[in-house]
Write a protein that holds these residues in place. Sequence first.
Motif, PDB file in Angstrom:
ATOM      1  N   SER A 196     -21.748  12.416 -21.312  1.00 20.00           N
ATOM      2  CA  SER A 196     -21.420  13.287 -20.194  1.00 20.00           C
ATOM      3  C   SER A 196     -20.108  12.857 -19.537  1.00 20.00           C
ATOM      4  O   SER A 196     -19.774  11.677 -19.492  1.00 20.00           O
ATOM      5  CB  SER A 196     -22.530  13.262 -19.141  1.00 20.00           C
ATOM      6  OG  SER A 196     -23.721  13.810 -19.661  1.00 20.00           O
ATOM      7  N   THR A 197     -19.395  13.844 -19.000  1.00 17.39           N
ATOM      8  CA  THR A 197     -18.127  13.629 -18.313  1.00 17.39           C
ATOM      9  C   THR A 197     -18.180  14.322 -16.963  1.00 17.39           C
ATOM     10  O   THR A 197     -18.738  15.410 -16.837  1.00 17.39           O
ATOM     11  CB  THR A 197     -16.954  14.199 -19.139  1.00 17.39           C
ATOM     12  OG1 THR A 197     -16.878  13.522 -20.386  1.00 17.39           O
ATOM     13  CG2 THR A 197     -15.631  14.035 -18.409  1.00 17.39           C
ATOM     14  N   LEU A 198     -17.600  13.686 -15.945  1.00 19.55           N
ATOM     15  CA  LEU A 198     -17.435  14.309 -14.643  1.00 19.55           C
ATOM     16  C   LEU A 198     -15.952  14.573 -14.401  1.00 19.55           C
ATOM     17  O   LEU A 198     -15.117  13.672 -14.552  1.00 19.55           O
ATOM     18  CB  LEU A 198     -17.979  13.423 -13.528  1.00 19.55           C
ATOM     19  CG  LEU A 198     -19.497  13.320 -13.374  1.00 19.55           C
ATOM     20  CD1 LEU A 198     -19.848  12.377 -12.227  1.00 19.55           C
ATOM     21  CD2 LEU A 198     -20.130  14.687 -13.149  1.00 19.55           C
ATOM     22  N   GLY A 199     -15.634  15.808 -14.045  1.00 17.07           N
ATOM     23  CA  GLY A 199     -14.254  16.152 -13.734  1.00 17.07           C
ATOM     24  C   GLY A 199     -13.322  15.920 -14.896  1.00 17.07           C
ATOM     25  O   GLY A 199     -13.615  16.267 -16.050  1.00 17.07           O
ATOM     26  N   LEU A 258     -19.535  15.310  -8.283  1.00 20.85           N
ATOM     27  CA  LEU A 258     -18.197  15.828  -8.038  1.00 20.85           C
ATOM     28  C   LEU A 258     -18.323  17.118  -7.252  1.00 20.85           C
ATOM     29  O   LEU A 258     -19.136  17.987  -7.601  1.00 20.85           O
ATOM     30  CB  LEU A 258     -17.452  16.074  -9.354  1.00 20.85           C
ATOM     31  CG  LEU A 258     -16.045  16.672  -9.276  1.00 20.85           C
ATOM     32  CD1 LEU A 258     -15.218  16.219 -10.472  1.00 20.85           C
ATOM     33  CD2 LEU A 258     -16.056  18.209  -9.259  1.00 20.85           C
ATOM     34  N   GLY A 259     -17.538  17.254  -6.191  1.00 20.85           N
ATOM     35  CA  GLY A 259     -17.477  18.493  -5.431  1.00 20.85           C
ATOM     36  C   GLY A 259     -16.044  18.970  -5.345  1.00 20.85           C
ATOM     37  O   GLY A 259     -15.117  18.159  -5.268  1.00 20.85           O
ATOM     38  N   VAL A 280     -13.534  15.817  -5.044  1.00 19.54           N
ATOM     39  CA  VAL A 280     -13.949  14.461  -4.662  1.00 19.54           C
ATOM     40  C   VAL A 280     -15.059  14.031  -5.611  1.00 19.54           C
ATOM     41  O   VAL A 280     -15.995  14.792  -5.867  1.00 19.54           O
ATOM     42  CB  VAL A 280     -14.452  14.410  -3.205  1.00 19.54           C
ATOM     43  CG1 VAL A 280     -14.937  13.004  -2.860  1.00 19.54           C
ATOM     44  CG2 VAL A 280     -13.367  14.854  -2.235  1.00 19.54           C
ATOM     45  N   THR A 281     -14.939  12.812  -6.133  1.00 20.27           N
ATOM     46  CA  THR A 281     -15.910  12.292  -7.098  1.00 20.27           C
ATOM     47  C   THR A 281     -16.439  10.941  -6.630  1.00 20.27           C
ATOM     48  O   THR A 281     -15.685  10.124  -6.091  1.00 20.27           O
ATOM     49  CB  THR A 281     -15.277  12.126  -8.489  1.00 20.27           C
ATOM     50  OG1 THR A 281     -14.734  13.366  -8.926  1.00 20.27           O
ATOM     51  CG2 THR A 281     -16.307  11.656  -9.514  1.00 20.27           C
ATOM     52  N   ALA A 282     -17.727  10.698  -6.837  1.00 20.11           N
ATOM     53  CA  ALA A 282     -18.330   9.396  -6.555  1.00 20.11           C
ATOM     54  C   ALA A 282     -19.350   9.096  -7.645  1.00 20.11           C
ATOM     55  O   ALA A 282     -20.168   9.950  -7.988  1.00 20.11           O
ATOM     56  CB  ALA A 282     -18.998   9.385  -5.187  1.00 20.11           C
ATOM     57  N   VAL A 283     -19.284   7.904  -8.205  1.00 18.76           N
ATOM     58  CA  VAL A 283     -20.254   7.455  -9.201  1.00 18.76           C
ATOM     59  C   VAL A 283     -20.635   6.017  -8.864  1.00 18.76           C
ATOM     60  O   VAL A 283     -19.765   5.193  -8.574  1.00 18.76           O
ATOM     61  CB  VAL A 283     -19.697   7.526 -10.635  1.00 18.76           C
ATOM     62  CG1 VAL A 283     -20.787   7.131 -11.633  1.00 18.76           C
ATOM     63  CG2 VAL A 283     -19.154   8.916 -10.953  1.00 18.76           C
TER      64      VAL A 283
END
Length: 538
Positions: free
Chosen positions: A173-176, A224-225, A247-250
């Motif tokens: 999986s990938t975010l952004g 991510l939003g 904005v991303t947070a992990v």
Amino acid sequence: MNVFLPTLCALALAASSEEMPTNAPVPPAPQGLPADAPVARGVSLAEGKAPSEFVKGELSVYLGSDRLVVKNTRLGVSAGLDAFQQAYYLLLEPMLDLRFLDAKLGIGFVVPLRIKLADFANASTMTDVVKDLGKLRAEDYDTLHDFGRVLNYVTYGRKEDPLYVSAGQRYASTLGHGAIMRRYAPNLDTNYPRASAQVDAYNGLGGFEAFTNDLLEWNTLGALGFIKPLSPFFKDNVVLSTLSFGVTAVTDRTAPLAIVTDPMGVRQLELEGTRFKTTNRAVTLLGVDVEMKVVKTEHVDVKPYLDFSQLLGGDSGMTAGVLGRFNVGTSTVNAFRVVAELRSLGSRYQPSYFDTFYEIERFKYVTDRTDPSRAVFIPKGAYLIDHGLGQRTGYYAEASWGIPGRVGLTLALEGLLGATPEKNVIAHLEVPVLDFLQFFASWYKRGVTDFSSLTALDQQTVMYAGARLKILPFLFINGRAYKTFRMDEALQDYRDDLGFSVNVEIGYEFRKSELPPPPAETTMIPAFGSATSDLPRS
């Protein structure tokens, strides 16, 4: 029981009426995401028209998957040989796959059962080898977490739909844009199955992506939003209408800080015997980004982006990139996808921190890529925050080509400028077009310096390959090969896990053509793109 079996068959037949016709060359999506089959959106089978929408998203559906899955409603059972920690088992897998609502809703279950044939561990005589012949391996289901292997998938919608939900044994999986999480693989440890989940939602003003690696542990969480504040006011302006801020947070809330050892220096394990005992602290990365499209035509789509990410307690990194997507042809669409990034990296920062190798490196970070034997049990987060890698300038390049429903090819290269010759490489090929045969192969490699290091099956390599051959309408042969990692409890270490399996499947795939067809004007091929395709920010 006499009522249950006919009811189950009726349910499978009813679900198959929602499936795609047999003449549609639609491959299965990895890990139970059949709605993401790689075919251009808006293709009417009845009218035979060319794609009416631009092909985007990742062009290799199986990139990050560890095996093939079916595209139809299916009821069956497979049997094959499985090797596990010097023991050999007969692996039986009853399987059920259901498709509803034109494949918008998919549900899949599998129940792996290992029946012991022979065990060579600590065996001095043949009697020892066959002592537990025919015994079910109870360790596969002796904890609540083990039951995560039963839920293959539950999905609703497609990755680029206004609402997309997926749960089960996911693939990468990938975010952004991938600055913090890129092709993260929850199930890299073959002895520790995870059922993870992802939810995406959006509208014309904004949206979000949310992810967890494990529905029973919730130790790695990401979100991510994004918003497109000018889109309502400048709908005819490509740049302003697609301008998007994200904005991303992990976080890995239980990231190891140090491995606990006894007075003799031996690494300790938790009571389950499958996890290291550690002291822990959360490792968190935060990021902001901006993107916009500068070119948008019938055949070309180009958007630059800028990402800034911070490892809390460490340093930051900046990424300037561009994503280009190109479609060539009408009746046969050749789709191309190119990513190019330039990175400025702080010493105590790692780009794409949550990546394919993370589940191993969170315990065992390889500090010398040129000499894997020097790998020590220093957790990744602790090493970066306490030691660092030095200020660096890096790059990432990726190129994909695909013909929807027929072939997909992806190559990626990652490295540093002027610092070291070591490169990270990804190569992937899939051919899902044939009705009687489907196959794919993926190769992930770290620390490449020459061709010999590229092909070595060592601790810097992850490899998956799978194939499915139809012999008869009810008889299939499935094969897979893999190189990943498995916890060796005796050595208290992650060891290379190189293996393969071949099994025979008896079952039936219920197809739409076997039932009265729905109205032709409603028969559409699902969207092209895998679960790591681009959220439609712009």
